[in-house]
Design a protein around this motif. Structure first.
Motif, PDB file in Angstrom:
ATOM      1  N   UNK A  60       0.871  -1.174   0.000  1.00 38.80           N
ATOM      2  CA  UNK A  60       0.000   0.000   0.000  1.00 38.80           C
ATOM      3  C   UNK A  60       0.910   1.227   0.000  1.00 38.80           C
ATOM      4  N   UNK A  61       0.941   1.922  -1.112  1.00 39.73           N
ATOM      5  CA  UNK A  61       1.797   3.101  -1.272  1.00 39.73           C
ATOM      6  C   UNK A  61       0.897   4.312  -1.495  1.00 39.73           C
ATOM      7  N   UNK A  62       1.135   5.353  -0.711  1.00 37.72           N
ATOM      8  CA  UNK A  62       0.333   6.575  -0.795  1.00 37.72           C
ATOM      9  C   UNK A  62       1.221   7.689  -1.346  1.00 37.72           C
ATOM     10  N   UNK A  63       0.607   8.612  -2.071  1.00 38.14           N
ATOM     11  CA  UNK A  63       1.397   9.686  -2.661  1.00 38.14           C
ATOM     12  C   UNK A  63       0.637  11.012  -2.616  1.00 38.14           C
ATOM     13  N   UNK A  64       1.413  12.067  -2.605  1.00 35.91           N
ATOM     14  CA  UNK A  64       0.871  13.427  -2.604  1.00 35.91           C
ATOM     15  C   UNK A  64       1.758  14.253  -3.519  1.00 35.91           C
ATOM     16  N   UNK A  65       1.152  15.044  -4.367  1.00 37.92           N
ATOM     17  CA  UNK A  65       1.899  15.907  -5.275  1.00 37.92           C
ATOM     18  C   UNK A  65       1.407  17.331  -5.062  1.00 37.92           C
ATOM     19  N   UNK A  66       2.293  18.191  -4.576  1.00 34.34           N
ATOM     20  CA  UNK A  66       1.933  19.573  -4.284  1.00 34.34           C
ATOM     21  C   UNK A  66       2.656  20.488  -5.267  1.00 34.34           C
ATOM     22  N   UNK A  67       1.904  21.185  -6.087  1.00 35.44           N
ATOM     23  CA  UNK A  67       2.482  22.112  -7.058  1.00 35.44           C
ATOM     24  C   UNK A  67       2.641  23.465  -6.390  1.00 35.44           C
ATOM     25  N   UNK A  68       3.882  23.906  -6.308  1.00 39.56           N
ATOM     26  CA  UNK A  68       4.183  25.194  -5.696  1.00 39.56           C
ATOM     27  C   UNK A  68       4.047  26.328  -6.706  1.00 39.56           C
ATOM     28  N   UNK A  69       4.515  26.049  -7.934  1.00 41.61           N
ATOM     29  CA  UNK A  69       4.505  27.116  -8.942  1.00 41.61           C
ATOM     30  C   UNK A  69       4.632  26.516 -10.328  1.00 41.61           C
ATOM     31  N   UNK A  82       7.371  22.841 -13.757  1.00 38.05           N
ATOM     32  CA  UNK A  82       6.780  23.292 -12.513  1.00 38.05           C
ATOM     33  C   UNK A  82       7.707  22.996 -11.349  1.00 38.05           C
ATOM     34  N   UNK A  83       7.507  23.746 -10.297  1.00 40.26           N
ATOM     35  CA  UNK A  83       8.198  23.488  -9.036  1.00 40.26           C
ATOM     36  C   UNK A  83       7.167  22.820  -8.135  1.00 40.26           C
ATOM     37  N   UNK A  84       7.548  21.661  -7.604  1.00 41.32           N
ATOM     38  CA  UNK A  84       6.588  20.898  -6.820  1.00 41.32           C
ATOM     39  C   UNK A  84       7.294  20.043  -5.788  1.00 41.32           C
ATOM     40  N   UNK A  85       6.501  19.535  -4.866  1.00 41.95           N
ATOM     41  CA  UNK A  85       6.963  18.560  -3.883  1.00 41.95           C
ATOM     42  C   UNK A  85       6.196  17.277  -4.121  1.00 41.95           C
ATOM     43  N   UNK A  86       6.914  16.178  -4.155  1.00 41.69           N
ATOM     44  CA  UNK A  86       6.281  14.875  -4.334  1.00 41.69           C
ATOM     45  C   UNK A  86       6.571  14.055  -3.091  1.00 41.69           C
ATOM     46  N   UNK A  87       5.536  13.717  -2.375  1.00 47.76           N
ATOM     47  CA  UNK A  87       5.692  12.957  -1.134  1.00 47.76           C
ATOM     48  C   UNK A  87       5.086  11.573  -1.315  1.00 47.76           C
ATOM     49  N   UNK A  88       5.780  10.585  -0.786  1.00 47.48           N
ATOM     50  CA  UNK A  88       5.335   9.198  -0.901  1.00 47.48           C
ATOM     51  C   UNK A  88       5.537   8.543   0.455  1.00 47.48           C
ATOM     52  N   UNK A  89       4.583   7.716   0.881  1.00 48.45           N
ATOM     53  CA  UNK A  89       4.757   7.001   2.141  1.00 48.45           C
ATOM     54  C   UNK A  89       4.177   5.600   2.027  1.00 48.45           C
ATOM     55  N   UNK A  90       4.800   4.675   2.760  1.00 53.12           N
ATOM     56  CA  UNK A  90       4.403   3.279   2.814  1.00 53.12           C
ATOM     57  C   UNK A  90       4.984   2.676   4.077  1.00 53.12           C
ATOM     58  N   UNK A  91       4.720   1.396   4.286  1.00 54.01           N
ATOM     59  CA  UNK A  91       5.234   0.728   5.480  1.00 54.01           C
ATOM     60  C   UNK A  91       6.067  -0.483   5.071  1.00 54.01           C
ATOM     61  N   UNK A  92       7.210  -0.630   5.707  1.00 55.71           N
ATOM     62  CA  UNK A  92       8.083  -1.778   5.499  1.00 55.71           C
ATOM     63  C   UNK A  92       8.424  -2.318   6.889  1.00 55.71           C
TER      64      UNK A  92
END
Length: 158
Positions: A60-69, A82-92
């Motif tokens: 189960x992998x979750x992701x978030x993409x935040x566009x700054x500009x 674009x300038x953005x932050x890409x965040x990903x989280x999961x459990x191992x």
């Protein structure tokens, strides 16, 4: 896996971050090329002398993409920057360790881009119809990966 960690509190209590990182990613207990649930299922089957007969569920992998500009648009080429932050989280769960609530010394392990790529399993992503993807964090600058005591992983790329 978690019971093994719980059975070794004295070991984890005295360890510093780098020692914990070396322990949880030891080749004897961790294979970065194998996804977490598959390795855990293989280990459980091997412990009973059985063969793995079913494929475990996907991670189960979750992701978030935040566009700054939005930096540039080229209508002729059909591209944009674009300038953005890409965040990903999961459990191992293979990376679980004792945090301060369980008598350990640290509550997160921090990895740089090179160490994370070499030592940890990470999900693969594919962007169809991508012209280029110069992810700054892919080379180290703007990259952060943290592992928490229960094996939860959070990463951010700029």
């Amino acid at each position: 896996m978690l019971s093994l960690v719980a059975a070794l509190p004295a070991l984890h209590n005295a360890m510093r971050m780098e020692e914990i990182k070396a322990y949880v990613t030891s080749p004897v207990r961790y294979d970065a090329a194998t996804r977490p649930t598959l390795q855990l299922a293989q280990d459980a089957a091997a412990a009973t002398g059985a063969c793995l007969t079913t494929t475990p569920p996907p991670e189960a992998v979750h992701t978030q993409f935040y566009v700054e500009r939005l930096a540039a648009i080229d209508q002729k080429a059909g591209t944009f920057e674009l300038n953005a932050y890409w965040r990903v989280w999961w459990k191992d769960a293979r990376l679980a360790y004792n945090g301060t609530a369980d008598g350990g010394c640290v509550d997160k392990l921090v990895y740089n881009a090179a160490d994370a790529k070499a030592q940890l399993w990470q999900p693969d992503f594919y962007f169809e119809f991508d012209a280029t993807t110069p992810v700054v964090g892919a080379e180290g600058d703007g990259y952060l990966l943290e592992v928490y005591p229960d094996g939860s992983i959070w990463t951010s790329k700029r």
